[in-house]
Design a protein around this motif. Structure first.
Motif, PDB file in Angstrom:
ATOM      1  N   CYS A  22     -39.423  34.400  -8.398  1.00 55.59           N
ATOM      2  CA  CYS A  22     -38.108  33.827  -8.106  1.00 55.59           C
ATOM      3  C   CYS A  22     -38.120  33.011  -6.808  1.00 55.59           C
ATOM      4  CB  CYS A  22     -37.057  34.921  -8.053  1.00 55.59           C
ATOM      5  SG  CYS A  22     -37.422  36.193  -6.855  1.00 55.59           S
ATOM      6  N   ASN A  23     -39.272  32.393  -6.472  1.00 54.30           N
ATOM      7  CA  ASN A  23     -39.337  31.629  -5.229  1.00 54.30           C
ATOM      8  C   ASN A  23     -38.413  30.422  -5.241  1.00 54.30           C
ATOM      9  OD1 ASN A  23     -40.872  30.129  -7.009  1.00 54.30           O
ATOM     10  ND2 ASN A  23     -42.417  29.596  -5.496  1.00 54.30           N
ATOM     11  N   ASP A  24     -38.265  29.763  -6.375  1.00 53.50           N
ATOM     12  CA  ASP A  24     -37.372  28.608  -6.458  1.00 53.50           C
ATOM     13  C   ASP A  24     -35.931  29.020  -6.168  1.00 53.50           C
ATOM     14  OD1 ASP A  24     -36.954  25.751  -7.147  1.00 53.50           O
ATOM     15  OD2 ASP A  24     -35.700  26.650  -8.711  1.00 53.50           O
ATOM     16  N   ARG A  25     -35.492  30.120  -6.724  1.00 52.98           N
ATOM     17  CA  ARG A  25     -34.131  30.593  -6.479  1.00 52.98           C
ATOM     18  C   ARG A  25     -33.953  30.951  -4.999  1.00 52.98           C
ATOM     19  NH1 ARG A  25     -32.136  35.734  -9.685  1.00 52.98           N
ATOM     20  NH2 ARG A  25     -34.219  36.242  -9.014  1.00 52.98           N
ATOM     21  N   PHE A  26     -34.940  31.608  -4.421  1.00 53.88           N
ATOM     22  CA  PHE A  26     -34.874  31.971  -3.005  1.00 53.88           C
ATOM     23  C   PHE A  26     -34.793  30.720  -2.125  1.00 53.88           C
ATOM     24  CE2 PHE A  26     -37.165  32.560   0.993  1.00 53.88           C
ATOM     25  CZ  PHE A  26     -36.357  33.516   1.587  1.00 53.88           C
ATOM     26  N   LEU A  27     -35.672  29.737  -2.381  1.00 60.29           N
ATOM     27  CA  LEU A  27     -35.680  28.520  -1.576  1.00 60.29           C
ATOM     28  C   LEU A  27     -34.384  27.729  -1.718  1.00 60.29           C
ATOM     29  CD1 LEU A  27     -39.362  27.437  -2.191  1.00 60.29           C
ATOM     30  CD2 LEU A  27     -38.379  28.286  -0.052  1.00 60.29           C
ATOM     31  N   ARG A  28     -33.834  27.680  -2.925  1.00 60.71           N
ATOM     32  CA  ARG A  28     -32.549  26.987  -3.117  1.00 60.71           C
ATOM     33  C   ARG A  28     -31.430  27.701  -2.357  1.00 60.71           C
ATOM     34  NH1 ARG A  28     -32.757  23.012  -6.910  1.00 60.71           N
ATOM     35  NH2 ARG A  28     -34.535  23.099  -8.306  1.00 60.71           N
ATOM     36  N   THR A  29     -31.466  29.018  -2.328  1.00 65.21           N
ATOM     37  CA  THR A  29     -30.459  29.789  -1.600  1.00 65.21           C
ATOM     38  C   THR A  29     -30.593  29.558  -0.097  1.00 65.21           C
ATOM     39  OG1 THR A  29     -30.525  31.487  -3.309  1.00 65.21           O
ATOM     40  CG2 THR A  29     -29.537  32.100  -1.214  1.00 65.21           C
ATOM     41  N   GLN A  30     -31.818  29.545   0.401  1.00 66.70           N
ATOM     42  CA  GLN A  30     -32.067  29.389   1.834  1.00 66.70           C
ATOM     43  C   GLN A  30     -31.815  27.975   2.329  1.00 66.70           C
ATOM     44  OE1 GLN A  30     -31.918  32.050   3.333  1.00 66.70           O
ATOM     45  NE2 GLN A  30     -33.886  32.588   4.052  1.00 66.70           N
ATOM     46  N   TYR A  31     -32.303  26.957   1.572  1.00 67.35           N
ATOM     47  CA  TYR A  31     -32.342  25.591   2.078  1.00 67.35           C
ATOM     48  C   TYR A  31     -31.542  24.577   1.271  1.00 67.35           C
ATOM     49  CZ  TYR A  31     -36.213  27.761   4.506  1.00 67.35           C
ATOM     50  OH  TYR A  31     -36.971  28.612   5.266  1.00 67.35           O
ATOM     51  N   GLY A  32     -30.910  24.991   0.186  1.00 63.96           N
ATOM     52  CA  GLY A  32     -30.121  24.062  -0.618  1.00 63.96           C
ATOM     53  C   GLY A  32     -30.911  23.536  -1.798  1.00 63.96           C
ATOM     54  N   ASP A  33     -30.209  22.863  -2.691  1.00 60.89           N
ATOM     55  CA  ASP A  33     -30.838  22.373  -3.918  1.00 60.89           C
ATOM     56  C   ASP A  33     -31.890  21.288  -3.677  1.00 60.89           C
ATOM     57  OD1 ASP A  33     -29.475  24.082  -5.572  1.00 60.89           O
ATOM     58  OD2 ASP A  33     -27.801  22.695  -5.878  1.00 60.89           O
ATOM     59  N   ASP A  34     -31.817  20.584  -2.559  1.00 62.97           N
ATOM     60  CA  ASP A  34     -32.772  19.511  -2.295  1.00 62.97           C
ATOM     61  C   ASP A  34     -33.874  19.953  -1.330  1.00 62.97           C
ATOM     62  OD1 ASP A  34     -31.145  19.720  -0.112  1.00 62.97           O
ATOM     63  OD2 ASP A  34     -30.947  17.567   0.193  1.00 62.97           O
ATOM     64  N   TYR A  35     -34.287  21.212  -1.414  1.00 68.47           N
ATOM     65  CA  TYR A  35     -35.278  21.737  -0.475  1.00 68.47           C
ATOM     66  C   TYR A  35     -36.630  21.049  -0.580  1.00 68.47           C
ATOM     67  CZ  TYR A  35     -37.507  24.556  -4.135  1.00 68.47           C
ATOM     68  OH  TYR A  35     -38.165  24.968  -5.242  1.00 68.47           O
TER      69      TYR A  35
END
Length: 84
Positions: A22-35
């Protein structure tokens, strides 16, 4: 669920590495959809000097002097802040 069950192997540049499922979900939560979009962030490293005619060693005394002046200003600013 074991730690191994929550990971997957993915290819990054020239190597393979294990990552969270679930790294994509984590990164989107942390940094936004355009991470994944690169951003030119501001820097505090000063200016870039490019001079092919002279050695960088010729500039060092001037750079050091400017650094000492700014360091002294910061130190004096701290001292006056605490005196109040």
């Amino acid at each position: 669920m074991s730690r191994r069950a929550r990971t997957t192997i993915q290819h990054f540049s020239s190597l393979w590495d294990t990552t969270s499922i679930c790294n994509d979900r984590f990164l989107r939560t942390q940094y936004g959809d355009d991470y994944m979009t690169p951003v030119m962030a501001p820097t505090n490293h000063g200016e870039l000097i490019i001079d092919a005619e002279h050695s960088y060693k010729d500039l060092l005394p001037e750079v050091r002097k400017a650094y000492r002046r700014s360091a002294l200003k910061r130190l004096l600013k701290k001292k006056t802040k605490y005196k109040k």
